[in-house]
Design an enzyme around this catalytic site. Structure first.
Site, PDB file in Angstrom:
ATOM      1  N   LYS A  28     128.583  72.450  40.391  1.00 59.36           N
ATOM      2  CA  LYS A  28     127.408  72.055  41.175  1.00 59.36           C
ATOM      3  C   LYS A  28     127.847  71.502  42.525  1.00 59.36           C
ATOM      4  O   LYS A  28     128.862  70.804  42.632  1.00 59.36           O
ATOM      5  CB  LYS A  28     126.606  71.008  40.392  1.00 59.36           C
ATOM      6  CG  LYS A  28     125.254  70.658  41.015  1.00 59.36           C
ATOM      7  CD  LYS A  28     124.476  69.719  40.109  1.00 59.36           C
ATOM      8  CE  LYS A  28     123.126  69.333  40.702  1.00 59.36           C
ATOM      9  NZ  LYS A  28     122.351  68.452  39.801  1.00 59.36           N
ATOM     10  N   SER A 103     117.826  69.760  38.549  1.00 56.07           N
ATOM     11  CA  SER A 103     118.317  70.182  39.850  1.00 56.07           C
ATOM     12  C   SER A 103     119.551  71.074  39.770  1.00 56.07           C
ATOM     13  O   SER A 103     119.993  71.610  40.781  1.00 56.07           O
ATOM     14  CB  SER A 103     118.637  68.945  40.703  1.00 56.07           C
ATOM     15  OG  SER A 103     119.697  68.197  40.102  1.00 56.07           O
ATOM     16  N   SER A 127     118.515  66.824  34.706  1.00 51.89           N
ATOM     17  CA  SER A 127     118.897  67.930  35.586  1.00 51.89           C
ATOM     18  C   SER A 127     119.950  68.873  35.050  1.00 51.89           C
ATOM     19  O   SER A 127     120.265  69.885  35.680  1.00 51.89           O
ATOM     20  CB  SER A 127     119.345  67.387  36.950  1.00 51.89           C
ATOM     21  OG  SER A 127     118.254  66.846  37.638  1.00 51.89           O
TER      22      SER A 127
END
Length: 451
Positions: A28, A103, A127
């Protein structure tokens, strides 16, 4: 690479032999990678290149993994659909007209699409679990303190944890085996003294901890084997069904949830109903705390220390304002403003202090529930993946979508999302929640769902 799952495609080779040799990993884009830009999905950091690796990235390399890129994400982790990224929304590989969740949507989409074997996300209020559920993969949110946060660009320090995403429970647990462990560079990791009074060190072949002074390390990961726990044996396990989190959920989601529970009962598990009265206030408490911490953490992005320049004409306030106007997206600005308001003089006790009181209530409710059950179960998300664009016009509804996941972060507990089937062709996730440092229990139960 597909589905706009990556912001930066870059190959970072591991150190050869190791438990993840030959495996590819998406990281990420809020996790620091030395020499490879890390944008947090924001125009503010479009050109930022970290001079160091996050601890989890170091451990990936030591384990022989090959990093294949930085995964797209909601800007600074603020969103539940990966549509607030400055680099465009991510498509759900299952249905490209729908969101992948957020996210960590890029991480989950990369795994679901086969562009990476494994992925790292971060979970502040769901997330990792949210996109895992929406993309039909597995995601683990570890107990706060199990995995080092060193090198994770902070959004809400007291809530967020880095966690693994994979196609199977065993693969996700194997990745957790690599990244879990104490870290002297991160004061939020569980880093107890050993029997001889020395501190447990994080050096070691698997990065899991070896004592510096001849004693035994006491970090919960030191003697754990999370991958081995994926044995599917739930005989005699008591699963608490959190009835409070079924009200208002999509009927199709509830049907799949109940079918998964029936399957677990057929394998020898017992289910009991539990109630968490505090979850009615969990979303409100979570957003007050998360936005307040974001307001503080994002103050550093002023165009001088970090971020795009606001110019140097006029006064400094105008320069800072110009940098933030250009660099931040609408959702980030909204959360900074709300967090600043909640912390302001005259409102701190009215909002922030009450939110912390509610957080303590949530923790007590979970403690009581675990006196009756070994693990707790809920649908991961109360809805199926929304269509792209559907959620952006109503931020409040987007926040309420997190009702099943945020209580876990408030209580600093571990949880896993595992695929529980499909509703009209769309993935549905089952969330299993464990007591503090109970990762092996949730991995075991999740592997039975998978089987």
């Amino acid at each position: 690479m597909s589905h706009n799952a990556f912001i930066t495609e870059e190959t970072i080779e591991g150190d050869g032999a190791g438990p993840l040799a030959g495996r590819t990993v998406a990281v990420k884009d809020n996790i620091s990678t030395e020499g490879v830009r890390t944008t947090c999905g924001s125009a503010m950091l479009e050109s930022y290149v970290p001079p160091y690796d996050a601890t989890v990235v170091e451990r990936l390399k030591q384990a022989g993994a090959t990093i294949v890129g930085k995964a797209n994400m909601d800007e600074f982790g603020m969103g539940g659909t990966t549509e607030t990224s400055a680099y465009g929304p991510v498509e759900n590989p299952v249905d490209t007209d729908r969101v992948p969740g957020g996210s960590s949507g890029g991480s989950a989409a990369a795994v679901a699409a086969g562009d990476a074997d494994l992925a790292l996300g971060s979970d502040t209020g769901g997330s990792v679990r949210n996109p895992a559920a929406f993309c039909g993969v597995v995601g683990i949110k570890p107990t706060y303190g199990l995995v080092s946060r060193y090198g994770l660009v902070a959004y809400a320090n007291s809530l967020e944890q880095i966690g693994p995403i994979a196609r199977t429970v065993e693969d996700a647990a194997a990745l957790l085996d690599v990244i879990a462990g104490p870290d002297p560079k991160d004061g939020t990791t569980r880093y107890d003294l050993d029997d001889d009074g020395g501190a447990a060190d994080d050096r070691g072949a698997a990065g899991r901890g070896s004592p510096t002074d001849g004693g035994s390390a006491t970090h919960p990961a030191t003697d754990a084997d999370y991958a081995a726990a994926a044995d599917g044996d739930v005989e005699g396990t008591t699963i608490g069904v959190v009835t409070d989190l079924l009200d208002g959920a999509d009927d199709r989601v509830v049907d799949r949830f109940e079918a998964a529970l029936a399957d677990l009962r057929s394998q020898g598990a017992e289910t009991v109903e539990v109630s968490l009265d505090s979850v009615e206030h969990a979303v409100q408490a979570y957003y007050v705390i998360a936005m307040s911490e974001a307001s503080s953490n994002l103050a550093r992005f002023d165009g001088v220390r970090y971020g795009v320049s606001g110019g140097y004409e006029g006064n400094w306030n105008e320069s800072f304002a110009a940098a933030r106007e250009e660099g931040f997206g609408e959702e980030v600005k909204r959360r900074i403003l709300l967090g600043t308001y909640a912390l302001s003089a005259g409102y701190h006790d009215k909002y922030y202090k009450k939110a912390q009181d509610a957080r303590a209530w949530v923790k007590r409710d979970f403690d009581d529930a675990f006196e009756r059950a070994d693990v707790l179960a809920t649908p991961t998300m109360p809805v199926v993946p929304p269509e792209l664009g559907e959620s952006l016009s109503d931020p409040l509804q987007l926040y309420l979508m997190d009702a099943n996941t945020v209580p876990v972060n408030l209580a600093n507990l571990p949880a896993i999302s595992v695929p529980a089937g499909e509703a009209d062709g769309l993935p549905v996730g089952l969330q299993l929640i464990g007591p503090k440092f109970g990762e092996e229990a949730i991995v075991r139960a999740a592997s039975a769902v998978e089987g």
